[in-house]
Design a protein around this motif. Structure first.
Motif, PDB file in Angstrom:
ATOM      1  N   VAL A  38      64.258  -8.290 -18.171  1.00 52.26           N
ATOM      2  CA  VAL A  38      63.925  -9.271 -17.140  1.00 52.26           C
ATOM      3  C   VAL A  38      62.764 -10.154 -17.636  1.00 52.26           C
ATOM      4  CG1 VAL A  38      64.656  -7.820 -15.222  1.00 52.26           C
ATOM      5  CG2 VAL A  38      62.325  -7.676 -16.043  1.00 52.26           C
ATOM      6  N   VAL A  39      62.560 -11.258 -16.933  1.00 53.47           N
ATOM      7  CA  VAL A  39      61.453 -12.158 -17.256  1.00 53.47           C
ATOM      8  C   VAL A  39      60.171 -11.593 -16.669  1.00 53.47           C
ATOM      9  CG1 VAL A  39      60.508 -14.455 -16.863  1.00 53.47           C
ATOM     10  CG2 VAL A  39      62.916 -14.185 -17.419  1.00 53.47           C
ATOM     11  N   ARG A  40      59.136 -11.449 -17.498  1.00 52.86           N
ATOM     12  CA  ARG A  40      57.850 -10.920 -17.049  1.00 52.86           C
ATOM     13  C   ARG A  40      56.770 -11.999 -17.032  1.00 52.86           C
ATOM     14  NH1 ARG A  40      56.785  -5.442 -17.357  1.00 52.86           N
ATOM     15  NH2 ARG A  40      54.734  -5.848 -18.216  1.00 52.86           N
ATOM     16  N   GLY A  41      57.052 -13.144 -17.632  1.00 51.90           N
ATOM     17  CA  GLY A  41      56.055 -14.206 -17.659  1.00 51.90           C
ATOM     18  C   GLY A  41      56.510 -15.338 -18.559  1.00 51.90           C
ATOM     19  N   ARG A  42      55.567 -16.187 -18.951  1.00 58.85           N
ATOM     20  CA  ARG A  42      55.865 -17.320 -19.822  1.00 58.85           C
ATOM     21  C   ARG A  42      54.981 -17.279 -21.061  1.00 58.85           C
ATOM     22  NH1 ARG A  42      58.743 -21.923 -17.937  1.00 58.85           N
ATOM     23  NH2 ARG A  42      58.567 -22.425 -20.134  1.00 58.85           N
ATOM     24  N   ARG A  43      55.478 -17.824 -22.138  1.00 59.47           N
ATOM     25  CA  ARG A  43      54.689 -18.019 -23.342  1.00 59.47           C
ATOM     26  C   ARG A  43      54.195 -19.461 -23.314  1.00 59.47           C
ATOM     27  NH1 ARG A  43      52.637 -14.345 -26.052  1.00 59.47           N
ATOM     28  NH2 ARG A  43      52.737 -15.574 -27.937  1.00 59.47           N
ATOM     29  N   ARG A  85      48.164 -21.789 -31.713  1.00 59.66           N
ATOM     30  CA  ARG A  85      48.288 -20.392 -31.289  1.00 59.66           C
ATOM     31  C   ARG A  85      49.024 -20.320 -29.950  1.00 59.66           C
ATOM     32  NH1 ARG A  85      42.603 -17.532 -32.089  1.00 59.66           N
ATOM     33  NH2 ARG A  85      43.908 -15.699 -31.787  1.00 59.66           N
ATOM     34  N   THR A  86      49.501 -19.141 -29.615  1.00 59.67           N
ATOM     35  CA  THR A  86      50.222 -18.941 -28.356  1.00 59.67           C
ATOM     36  C   THR A  86      49.520 -17.870 -27.525  1.00 59.67           C
ATOM     37  OG1 THR A  86      51.654 -17.274 -29.311  1.00 59.67           O
ATOM     38  CG2 THR A  86      52.466 -19.524 -29.349  1.00 59.67           C
ATOM     39  N   PHE A  87      49.811 -17.881 -26.235  1.00 63.88           N
ATOM     40  CA  PHE A  87      49.348 -16.812 -25.356  1.00 63.88           C
ATOM     41  C   PHE A  87      50.349 -16.664 -24.212  1.00 63.88           C
ATOM     42  CE2 PHE A  87      47.736 -19.423 -21.886  1.00 63.88           C
ATOM     43  CZ  PHE A  87      47.493 -20.632 -22.518  1.00 63.88           C
ATOM     44  N   SER A  88      50.220 -15.607 -23.438  1.00 60.57           N
ATOM     45  CA  SER A  88      51.166 -15.307 -22.365  1.00 60.57           C
ATOM     46  C   SER A  88      50.522 -15.470 -21.005  1.00 60.57           C
ATOM     47  CB  SER A  88      51.650 -13.860 -22.475  1.00 60.57           C
ATOM     48  OG  SER A  88      52.236 -13.645 -23.715  1.00 60.57           O
ATOM     49  N   ILE A  89      51.334 -15.872 -20.036  1.00 57.43           N
ATOM     50  CA  ILE A  89      50.934 -15.880 -18.635  1.00 57.43           C
ATOM     51  C   ILE A  89      51.902 -14.963 -17.905  1.00 57.43           C
ATOM     52  CG2 ILE A  89      50.639 -17.253 -16.560  1.00 57.43           C
ATOM     53  CD1 ILE A  89      50.185 -19.679 -18.331  1.00 57.43           C
ATOM     54  N   LEU A  90      51.384 -13.886 -17.320  1.00 56.23           N
ATOM     55  CA  LEU A  90      52.243 -12.927 -16.625  1.00 56.23           C
ATOM     56  C   LEU A  90      52.497 -13.371 -15.195  1.00 56.23           C
ATOM     57  CD1 LEU A  90      50.679  -9.538 -17.749  1.00 56.23           C
ATOM     58  CD2 LEU A  90      52.750 -10.606 -18.603  1.00 56.23           C
ATOM     59  N   LEU A  91      53.658 -13.000 -14.663  1.00 57.55           N
ATOM     60  CA  LEU A  91      53.941 -13.215 -13.244  1.00 57.55           C
ATOM     61  C   LEU A  91      52.998 -12.341 -12.426  1.00 57.55           C
ATOM     62  CD1 LEU A  91      57.833 -13.111 -13.316  1.00 57.55           C
ATOM     63  CD2 LEU A  91      56.394 -15.112 -13.060  1.00 57.55           C
ATOM     64  N   SER A  92      52.764 -12.715 -11.179  1.00 54.93           N
ATOM     65  CA  SER A  92      51.834 -11.955 -10.342  1.00 54.93           C
ATOM     66  C   SER A  92      52.373 -10.571  -9.986  1.00 54.93           C
ATOM     67  CB  SER A  92      51.525 -12.731  -9.067  1.00 54.93           C
ATOM     68  OG  SER A  92      52.713 -12.927  -8.340  1.00 54.93           O
ATOM     69  N   THR A  93      53.655 -10.332 -10.208  1.00 58.17           N
ATOM     70  CA  THR A  93      54.249  -9.031  -9.884  1.00 58.17           C
ATOM     71  C   THR A  93      54.253  -8.081 -11.070  1.00 58.17           C
ATOM     72  OG1 THR A  93      56.433  -9.862 -10.420  1.00 58.17           O
ATOM     73  CG2 THR A  93      55.747 -10.024  -8.126  1.00 58.17           C
ATOM     74  N   VAL A  94      53.652  -8.495 -12.187  1.00 55.83           N
ATOM     75  CA  VAL A  94      53.693  -7.710 -13.421  1.00 55.83           C
ATOM     76  C   VAL A  94      52.298  -7.189 -13.756  1.00 55.83           C
ATOM     77  CG1 VAL A  94      54.099  -7.876 -15.912  1.00 55.83           C
ATOM     78  CG2 VAL A  94      55.651  -9.000 -14.330  1.00 55.83           C
ATOM     79  N   LEU A  95      52.242  -5.934 -14.187  1.00 59.79           N
ATOM     80  CA  LEU A  95      51.003  -5.345 -14.688  1.00 59.79           C
ATOM     81  C   LEU A  95      51.070  -5.299 -16.203  1.00 59.79           C
ATOM     82  CD1 LEU A  95      50.750  -2.354 -12.219  1.00 59.79           C
ATOM     83  CD2 LEU A  95      49.244  -4.316 -12.270  1.00 59.79           C
ATOM     84  N   TYR A  96      50.041  -5.781 -16.874  1.00 58.41           N
ATOM     85  CA  TYR A  96      50.044  -5.813 -18.326  1.00 58.41           C
ATOM     86  C   TYR A  96      50.141  -4.400 -18.898  1.00 58.41           C
ATOM     87  CZ  TYR A  96      48.517  -6.602 -23.087  1.00 58.41           C
ATOM     88  OH  TYR A  96      48.437  -6.624 -24.447  1.00 58.41           O
ATOM     89  N   GLY A  97      51.105  -4.186 -19.761  1.00 50.83           N
ATOM     90  CA  GLY A  97      51.250  -2.899 -20.427  1.00 50.83           C
ATOM     91  C   GLY A  97      52.003  -1.852 -19.637  1.00 50.83           C
TER      92      GLY A  97
END
Ligand SMILES: [Zn+2]
Length: 92
Positions: free
Chosen positions: A36-41, A55-67
């Protein structure tokens, strides 16, 4: 999710106006092996004459916990159930 990205500064080089969407961050679903989609690059563009750092980084959806595979709503329900059980135990 990418609204206002051009006004956001890059966390690496602190430049604004150079961030662009760079695809989706995918991972396993909470239940099953579905992806499933967990966020955006996000990419700090240095293509062409753009002044980004590349460089790149990630933005997580508010419903996702990192890790974690567990989503925030599941964790909230679990904590609520423990709190309710604790209150019931106090009342006897
Ligand atoms: Zn940058």
């Amino acid at each position: 999710m990418l609204l206002g990205l051009k006004l956001t500064c890059c966390p690496h080089c602190r430049r604004t106006g150079v961030l662009i969407g760079h695809g989706f961050l995918r991972g396993y679903a909470e239940q099953g092996s579905e992806v499933v989609v967990r966020g955006r690059r996000v990419f700090c563009s240095n293509r062409g004459r753009r002044p980004g750092c590349g460089r790149t980084f990630s933005i997580l959806l508010s419903t996702v916990l990192y890790g974690f595979v567990v989503r925030t709503l599941t964790l909230f329900r679990f904590a609520n159930a423990i709190r309710a059980a604790s209150l019931d135990a106090r009342r006897g």
